[in-house]
Design a protein around this motif. Sequence first.
Motif, mmCIF file in Angstrom:
data_model
loop_
_atom_site.group_PDB
_atom_site.id
_atom_site.type_symbol
_atom_site.label_atom_id
_atom_site.label_comp_id
_atom_site.label_asym_id
_atom_site.label_seq_id
_atom_site.Cartn_x
_atom_site.Cartn_y
_atom_site.Cartn_z
ATOM 1 N N LEU A 116 0.823 -1.206 0.000
ATOM 2 C CA LEU A 116 0.000 0.000 0.000
ATOM 3 C C LEU A 116 0.860 1.259 0.000
ATOM 4 O O LEU A 116 1.916 1.294 0.616
ATOM 5 C CB LEU A 116 -0.915 0.030 1.222
ATOM 6 N N GLN A 117 0.392 2.268 -0.686
ATOM 7 C CA GLN A 117 1.003 3.591 -0.657
ATOM 8 C C GLN A 117 -0.112 4.560 -0.300
ATOM 9 O O GLN A 117 -1.119 4.626 -0.996
ATOM 10 C CB GLN A 117 1.584 3.952 -2.015
ATOM 11 N N CYS A 118 0.069 5.278 0.801
ATOM 12 C CA CYS A 118 -0.983 6.185 1.300
ATOM 13 C C CYS A 118 -2.288 5.425 1.499
ATOM 14 O O CYS A 118 -3.356 5.916 1.182
ATOM 15 C CB CYS A 118 -1.185 7.361 0.357
ATOM 16 N N TRP A 119 -2.186 4.233 1.997
ATOM 17 C CA TRP A 119 -3.332 3.357 2.267
ATOM 18 C C TRP A 119 -4.119 3.047 0.999
ATOM 19 O O TRP A 119 -5.316 2.876 1.004
ATOM 20 C CB TRP A 119 -4.237 3.944 3.350
ATOM 21 N N LEU A 176 -0.295 25.820 4.680
ATOM 22 C CA LEU A 176 0.662 25.159 3.806
ATOM 23 C C LEU A 176 0.305 25.386 2.347
ATOM 24 O O LEU A 176 -0.862 25.443 1.986
ATOM 25 C CB LEU A 176 0.689 23.662 4.082
ATOM 26 N N LYS A 177 1.330 25.485 1.522
ATOM 27 C CA LYS A 177 1.146 25.577 0.081
ATOM 28 C C LYS A 177 1.717 24.304 -0.517
ATOM 29 O O LYS A 177 2.810 23.880 -0.163
ATOM 30 C CB LYS A 177 1.864 26.796 -0.480
ATOM 31 N N TYR A 178 0.965 23.713 -1.413
ATOM 32 C CA TYR A 178 1.390 22.466 -2.036
ATOM 33 C C TYR A 178 1.621 22.687 -3.518
ATOM 34 O O TYR A 178 0.924 23.448 -4.164
ATOM 35 C CB TYR A 178 0.307 21.393 -1.882
ATOM 36 N N LEU A 214 -1.460 12.114 -0.225
ATOM 37 C CA LEU A 214 -0.318 12.709 0.476
ATOM 38 C C LEU A 214 -0.647 14.145 0.885
ATOM 39 O O LEU A 214 -0.366 14.562 2.003
ATOM 40 C CB LEU A 214 0.923 12.717 -0.414
ATOM 41 N N GLU A 215 -1.245 14.874 -0.024
ATOM 42 C CA GLU A 215 -1.614 16.258 0.263
ATOM 43 C C GLU A 215 -2.614 16.318 1.423
ATOM 44 O O GLU A 215 -2.482 17.142 2.324
ATOM 45 C CB GLU A 215 -2.226 16.874 -0.994
ATOM 46 N N GLN A 216 -3.596 15.421 1.429
ATOM 47 C CA GLN A 216 -4.582 15.373 2.512
ATOM 48 C C GLN A 216 -3.918 15.039 3.844
ATOM 49 O O GLN A 216 -4.258 15.611 4.880
ATOM 50 C CB GLN A 216 -5.664 14.338 2.202
ATOM 51 N N GLN A 217 -2.956 14.115 3.827
ATOM 52 C CA GLN A 217 -2.276 13.741 5.065
ATOM 53 C C GLN A 217 -1.440 14.894 5.608
ATOM 54 O O GLN A 217 -1.461 15.161 6.807
ATOM 55 C CB GLN A 217 -1.401 12.508 4.834
ATOM 56 N N TYR A 218 -0.711 15.601 4.742
ATOM 57 C CA TYR A 218 0.061 16.750 5.205
ATOM 58 C C TYR A 218 -0.864 17.820 5.768
ATOM 59 O O TYR A 218 -0.555 18.440 6.780
ATOM 60 C CB TYR A 218 0.928 17.333 4.087
ATOM 61 N N ALA A 219 -1.996 18.056 5.121
ATOM 62 C CA ALA A 219 -2.952 19.054 5.603
ATOM 63 C C ALA A 219 -3.497 18.663 6.977
ATOM 64 O O ALA A 219 -3.655 19.510 7.860
ATOM 65 C CB ALA A 219 -4.098 19.212 4.610
ATOM 66 N N LYS A 220 -3.741 17.386 7.183
ATOM 67 C CA LYS A 220 -4.259 16.907 8.469
ATOM 68 C C LYS A 220 -3.215 17.092 9.573
ATOM 69 O O LYS A 220 -3.546 17.493 10.689
ATOM 70 C CB LYS A 220 -4.647 15.437 8.350
ATOM 71 N N TRP A 221 -1.952 16.819 9.264
ATOM 72 C CA TRP A 221 -0.888 16.922 10.262
ATOM 73 C C TRP A 221 -0.560 18.370 10.604
ATOM 74 O O TRP A 221 -0.063 18.660 11.681
ATOM 75 C CB TRP A 221 0.385 16.232 9.772
ATOM 76 N N GLN A 222 -0.788 19.276 9.683
ATOM 77 C CA GLN A 222 -0.416 20.683 9.860
ATOM 78 C C GLN A 222 -1.650 21.585 9.810
ATOM 79 O O GLN A 222 -1.703 22.535 9.039
ATOM 80 C CB GLN A 222 0.572 21.105 8.770
#
Length: 107
Positions: free
Chosen positions: A15-18, A50-52, A37-45
């Motif tokens: 799995l990658q990012c579930w 953040l700008k992606y 990945l973008e959703q996970q970074y947003a959740k952590w921060q």
Amino acid sequence: TDPPDLNKPTPCAKLQCWLDPTSMSRAKAKERIGERLEQQYAKWQQRSKLKYRRALDPTVDTVRELCYRMRETAKNERVLLHYNGHGVPRPTANGEIWLFDKHHTNY
């Protein structure tokens, strides 16, 4: 696609990012992995603005320009580069990463 220098253990993670990337086309898988990945970074921060910038299968020139623009925009703030180098050799001892050319025929 696994890197050419990879000796994969058995069993190994799939799995990658579930997400199971083999359950869909490569193009769809890389889009979905990038989104997750973008959703996970947003959740952590959650407190940070953040700008992606997603660059899926970028060329050397694309990464160079992206890094330049991100560094310029960030000024004295931090920049995080998340490199997911599937299908290319591991980074060198000097930290150099591998990228494909625009036709995905050479590194």
